[in-house]
Write an enzyme that holds these catalytic residues in place. Structure first.
Site, PDB file in Angstrom:
ATOM      1  CG  HIS A   1      -4.220 -22.629  14.879  1.00  0.00           C
ATOM      2  ND1 HIS A   1      -4.144 -21.909  13.702  1.00  0.00           N
ATOM      3  CD2 HIS A   1      -5.453 -22.342  15.387  1.00  0.00           C
ATOM      4  CE1 HIS A   1      -5.263 -21.229  13.524  1.00  0.00           C
ATOM      5  NE2 HIS A   1      -6.086 -21.484  14.534  1.00  0.00           N
TER       6      HIS A   1
ATOM      7  CB  ILE B   1      -5.851 -16.678  20.840  1.00  0.00           C
ATOM      8  CG1 ILE B   1      -6.585 -15.411  21.324  1.00  0.00           C
ATOM      9  CG2 ILE B   1      -5.107 -17.342  21.977  1.00  0.00           C
ATOM     10  CD1 ILE B   1      -7.711 -15.679  22.315  1.00  0.00           C
TER      11      ILE B   1
ATOM     12  NE  ARG C   1      -6.714 -17.584  10.833  1.00  0.00           N
ATOM     13  CZ  ARG C   1      -7.530 -18.269  11.633  1.00  0.00           C
ATOM     14  NH1 ARG C   1      -7.224 -18.433  12.898  1.00  0.00           N
ATOM     15  NH2 ARG C   1      -8.636 -18.819  11.174  1.00  0.00           N
TER      16      ARG C   1
ATOM     17  N   GLY D   1     -14.445  -8.374  19.230  1.00  0.00           N
ATOM     18  CA  GLY D   1     -15.678  -9.020  18.755  1.00  0.00           C
ATOM     19  C   GLY D   1     -16.115 -10.064  19.769  1.00  0.00           C
ATOM     20  NE  ARG D   2     -20.680 -14.375  17.460  1.00  0.00           N
ATOM     21  CZ  ARG D   2     -20.419 -14.150  16.184  1.00  0.00           C
ATOM     22  NH1 ARG D   2     -19.185 -14.193  15.733  1.00  0.00           N
ATOM     23  NH2 ARG D   2     -21.390 -13.900  15.331  1.00  0.00           N
ATOM     24  CB  ILE D   3     -13.021 -14.492  20.286  1.00  0.00           C
ATOM     25  CG1 ILE D   3     -13.723 -15.639  19.535  1.00  0.00           C
ATOM     26  CG2 ILE D   3     -11.817 -15.004  21.065  1.00  0.00           C
ATOM     27  CD1 ILE D   3     -12.896 -16.299  18.447  1.00  0.00           C
TER      28      ILE D   3
ATOM     29  CG  ASP E   1      -3.406 -21.389  19.669  1.00  0.00           C
ATOM     30  OD1 ASP E   1      -2.890 -22.498  19.901  1.00  0.00           O
ATOM     31  OD2 ASP E   1      -4.520 -21.255  19.137  1.00  0.00           O
TER      32      ASP E   1
ATOM     33  CD  GLU F   1      -1.105 -21.605  12.390  1.00  0.00           C
ATOM     34  OE1 GLU F   1      -2.039 -22.321  11.999  1.00  0.00           O
ATOM     35  OE2 GLU F   1      -1.246 -20.684  13.196  1.00  0.00           O
TER      36      GLU F   1
HETATM   37  C1  8YV Z   1      -9.268 -23.732  13.623  1.00  0.00           C
HETATM   38  C2  8YV Z   1      -9.546 -21.200  13.867  1.00  0.00           C
HETATM   39  O1  8YV Z   1      -7.941 -24.073  13.760  1.00  0.00           O
HETATM   40  O2  8YV Z   1     -11.877 -21.006  13.791  1.00  0.00           O
HETATM   41  C3  8YV Z   1     -10.804 -20.527  13.477  1.00  0.00           C
HETATM   42  O3  8YV Z   1     -10.709 -19.460  12.859  1.00  0.00           O
HETATM   43  O4  8YV Z   1      -8.504 -20.672  13.760  1.00  0.00           O
HETATM   44  C4  8YV Z   1      -9.571 -22.558  14.454  1.00  0.00           C
HETATM   45  O5  8YV Z   1     -10.705 -22.743  15.187  1.00  0.00           O
HETATM   46  C5  8YV Z   1      -9.546 -23.831  12.169  1.00  0.00           C
HETATM   47  O6  8YV Z   1      -9.966 -22.702  11.515  1.00  0.00           O
HETATM   48  C6  8YV Z   1     -10.417 -24.993  11.877  1.00  0.00           C
HETATM   49  O7  8YV Z   1     -10.607 -25.151  10.528  1.00  0.00           O
END
Ligand code: 8YV
Length: 317
Positions: free
Chosen positions: A280, A231, A233, A155-157, A257, A262
């Site tokens: 994270h 990076i 989940r 996707g985007r990332i 990450d 967590e």
């Molecule tokens: C944050 C993330 O740690 O955007 C996400 O999905 O995993 C991170 O950017 C978190 O969700 C901020 O609330």
């Protein structure tokens, strides 16, 4: 009428400082010691929720206690903390914060790939601890440029990582639920992708659809010189299988990450030399976290002023 809004999970800074306290009646449900009391007083009145995308849960049980809830505004691109199907059924809008964090998350993906492959963390320790003076040149590391990178979740990332990797002359291929109309090679199965790459990077969403997608078989397919970068989940990886693969040289290394539980990272992973870890932190720059907090607030404000939210989660369509 002033809307009542609950903050149901810990917001990463500057989430708390950015809350629109002058416009809404905001209550910190997450930090409150007597949650029952708070729900008894404000549950019925609550129409909005702010929450994190990576901690806490907003499930049916909590939604049942908030019968007039209209919007859940998530600070994060990931929203696996929210039961979106249950929200949709109740007519509750769910928004997240995509886009504003793409660059920073992709940057960390590259940083972790380079760090694990080139021994950046080990090299730091080697230099500081006198290893260089005592033993001379450190053990050689592994080249990144020109290698093959497989991305799960394009996707985007994922695509932003791909763009960066292409500047390193890497051959970028991907796996995901859909074949996209782009020139990169597509593999339908994670094992197929893993067996055709040197580095496997995870950028897919969390949640039940991707749970333990990276299992012992995928790691075996990645092979003894392969490296994993997560990076996405923690839930996407079978952490026990990963620890075993790293211990037994089934794969060469991992840079992580994110973790299943967590803020803890499993002992049997962090005890290993061929693993580097981060708390994270992919989106955690001052600039990006501020942009995320701002977008989280903006979505809720737009909603309550009767305008379309800027970034509803895709399931709202
Ligand atoms: C944050 C993330 O740690 O955007 C996400 O999905 O995993 C991170 O950017 C978190 O969700 C901020 O609330």
């Amino acid at each position: 009428m002033v809307e009542t809004v609950l903050v149901t999970s810990r917001l990463q800074p500057p989430g708390d400082e950015t809350l629109p306290v002058d416009d809404f009646d905001i209550h910190d449900f997450n930090r409150c010691d007597d949650k029952e009391k708070l729900l008894a007083k404000f549950g019925e009145k609550t129409t909005g929720v702010f929450c994190s995308g990576s901690s806490g849960t907003l499930d049916c049980d909590l939604m049942d206690r908030l019968p007039n809830l209209k919007i859940i505004s998530v600070m994060g691109v990931g929203y696996n903390t929210v039961d979106v199907a249950a929200a949709k059924k109740r007519g509750i809008m769910v928004s997240n914060t995509p886009g504003v964090l793409t660059d920073c998350v992709a940057d960390i993906g590259m940083a972790l790939m380079l760090a694990i492959s080139r021994g950046v963390v080990i090299g730091d320790d080697y230099t500081r601890s006198g290893g260089w003076v005592k033993n001379g040149t450190m053990a050689y590391t592994t080249k990144v440029s020109g290698k093959r990178l497989g991305i799960i979740g394009f996707g985007r990332i994922g695509q932003a990582v791909g763009k960066r990797a292409e500047a390193f002359d890497m051959k970028v291929s991907y796996q995901g639920p859909n074949h996209k109309d782009i020139p990169n090679d597509y593999y339908a199965e994670p094992t197929e992708l893993a067996s055709n790459v040197d580095f496997l990077m995870l950028t897919c969403p969390g949640g039940p659809g991707t749970e333990k997608l990276v299992n012992a078989k995928v790691l075996e397919a990645l092979g003894p010189s392969g490296m994993l970068i997560n990076i996405a989940r923690g839930s996407v990886v079978d952490e026990r299988a990963l620890a075993s693969a790293l211990k037994n040289n089934v794969i060469a290394g991992a840079a992580l990450d994110v973790f299943e539980n967590e803020p803890s990272a499993p002992e049997d992973l962090i005890g290993l030399k061929n693993v580097i870890v981060q708390p994270h932190h992919a989106s955690a720059t001052n600039e990006t976290r501020q942009a995320m907090a701002d977008l989280m607030v903006e979505n809720l404000q737009l909603f309550f002023s009767g305008k379309p939210v800027k970034t509803p989660v895709p399931e709202m369509d």
